[in-house]
Design an enzyme around this catalytic site. Sequence first.
Site, PDB file in Angstrom:
ATOM      1  N   LYS A   1      -3.919   2.497  -0.040  1.00  0.00           N
ATOM      2  CA  LYS A   1      -4.938   3.581   0.123  1.00  0.00           C
ATOM      3  C   LYS A   1      -4.271   4.658   0.538  1.00  0.00           C
ATOM      4  CE  LYS A   1      -6.818  -0.160   3.141  1.00  0.00           C
ATOM      5  NZ  LYS A   1      -6.997  -1.167   4.339  1.00  0.00           N
TER       6      LYS A   1
ATOM      7  N   ASP B   1       1.147  -1.365   0.226  1.00  0.00           N
ATOM      8  CA  ASP B   1      -0.226   0.230   0.323  1.00  0.00           C
ATOM      9  C   ASP B   1       1.269   1.506   0.305  1.00  0.00           C
ATOM     10  OD1 ASP B   1       0.681   0.259   3.125  1.00  0.00           O
ATOM     11  OD2 ASP B   1      -1.330  -0.372   3.979  1.00  0.00           O
TER      12      ASP B   1
ATOM     13  N   MET C   1      -4.031   8.705  12.124  1.00  0.00           N
ATOM     14  CA  MET C   1      -5.835   8.737  11.148  1.00  0.00           C
ATOM     15  C   MET C   1      -6.522   9.985  11.665  1.00  0.00           C
ATOM     16  SD  MET C   1      -6.347   5.524  10.077  1.00  0.00           S
ATOM     17  CE  MET C   1      -6.221   4.595  11.676  1.00  0.00           C
TER      18      MET C   1
HETATM   19  N1  SAH Z   1      -0.167   0.537  11.061  1.00  0.00           N
HETATM   20  C1  SAH Z   1       0.226   1.906  10.272  1.00  0.00           C
HETATM   21  C2  SAH Z   1      -0.726   2.492  10.762  1.00  0.00           C
HETATM   22  C3  SAH Z   1      -1.950   2.460   9.827  1.00  0.00           C
HETATM   23  S1  SAH Z   1      -2.974   3.997  10.453  1.00  0.00           S
HETATM   24  C4  SAH Z   1       1.549   1.904  11.520  1.00  0.00           C
HETATM   25  O1  SAH Z   1       1.965   1.135  12.447  1.00  0.00           O
HETATM   26  O2  SAH Z   1       2.273   2.990  11.687  1.00  0.00           O
HETATM   27  C5  SAH Z   1      -2.659   4.835   8.713  1.00  0.00           C
HETATM   28  C6  SAH Z   1      -1.903   6.132  10.114  1.00  0.00           C
HETATM   29  O3  SAH Z   1      -0.806   5.791  11.129  1.00  0.00           O
HETATM   30  C7  SAH Z   1      -1.889   7.544   8.838  1.00  0.00           C
HETATM   31  O4  SAH Z   1      -3.513   8.376   9.266  1.00  0.00           O
HETATM   32  C8  SAH Z   1      -0.799   8.342   9.799  1.00  0.00           C
HETATM   33  O5  SAH Z   1      -1.771   9.282  11.089  1.00  0.00           O
HETATM   34  C9  SAH Z   1      -0.287   7.536  10.768  1.00  0.00           C
HETATM   35  N2  SAH Z   1       1.040   7.043  10.186  1.00  0.00           N
HETATM   36  C10 SAH Z   1       2.055   5.982   9.512  1.00  0.00           C
HETATM   37  N3  SAH Z   1       3.044   6.999   9.220  1.00  0.00           N
HETATM   38  C11 SAH Z   1       3.253   7.811   9.378  1.00  0.00           C
HETATM   39  C12 SAH Z   1       4.495   8.475   8.977  1.00  0.00           C
HETATM   40  N4  SAH Z   1       5.676   8.272   8.252  1.00  0.00           N
HETATM   41  N5  SAH Z   1       4.206  10.001   9.773  1.00  0.00           N
HETATM   42  C13 SAH Z   1       3.242  10.351  10.184  1.00  0.00           C
HETATM   43  N6  SAH Z   1       2.107   9.498  10.393  1.00  0.00           N
HETATM   44  C14 SAH Z   1       1.975   8.562   9.753  1.00  0.00           C
END
Ligand code: SAH
Length: 262
Positions: free
Chosen positions: A54, A32, A168
């Site tokens: 997504k 993704d 998110m």
């Molecule tokens: N499984 C992922 C989260 C998925 S939900 C994890 O463990 O990180 C997706 C959300 O994660 C985004 O909307 C944001 O809030 C956050 N996110 C993921 N990568 C990010 C990044 N590099 N910088 C800031 N927020 C991030």
Amino acid sequence: MVYLVGAGPGDYGLVTLKAVECLKKADVVVYDHLADPRILGWAPASAERIYVGKISANHTMKQGDISELLAAKAKEGKTVVRLKGGDPFVFGRGGEEGLVLREQNVPFEIVPGVTSAISVPAYAGIPVTHRAIARSFAVVTGHKDPTTDGDVNWEKLATATDTIVFLMGIANLPAITANLVKYGRPADTPAAVIRWGTKPEQRVLTTTVGTAAADVEKAGLKPPAIFIVGEVVKLRDQLAWFDNLAQRPLFGKRVLVTRARA
Ligand code: SAH
């Protein structure tokens, strides 16, 4: 076999050795948006690469279809890697995919990843816990699923843990911050919004719970970003380290940019 693999938060160096091992033997990689495209380079050139990304609310492929795709490819005898941003079990829907695979008797393994919930604050110089300042942290979705009536228990959440990390949550910031204040978090509690954490384009805005929504609006900050609330945010004044990456190349070549502290 299906491997549900965490790809980390974006920094190419924050992928696990196990993730690389899985990619090297993949016949199919289903990935993704948040994965650094270079991570795909670990898969053989012959591997089929399927983007099911997504981008915030804009879902390219429905979750049920993704799970079915994983199962179908595995049943063809292929080694399938499902690569997800961060950790597959932290708002990554890895559990849902695992359930479908189990139901269809497709063997799978989970390869945890470095979650953005902890690593993105770290790259902003914000520890989620700190002796005498924060003994607990919560990781909370800031996205309300329109298909369910469930919502976060704001009354309990607002003051239950010292640090709260919202994933998110950027689009919902006015409602999130209003709920926190309504249920007892002081409006002057330090807070930060970190966009594209761990990547060269990382941007950090420090604010307070009371002013966060207006500040983010003014700065025009868009997802993906995390929102972190708590006294630990103040430590950034002393612990910020990634902002001047120009002095600290860690892994390979980087695009070096100077980041202004907001
Ligand atoms: N499984 C992922 C989260 C998925 S939900 C994890 O463990 O990180 C997706 C959300 O994660 C985004 O909307 C944001 O809030 C956050 N996110 C993921 N990568 C990010 C990044 N590099 N910088 C800031 N927020 C991030």
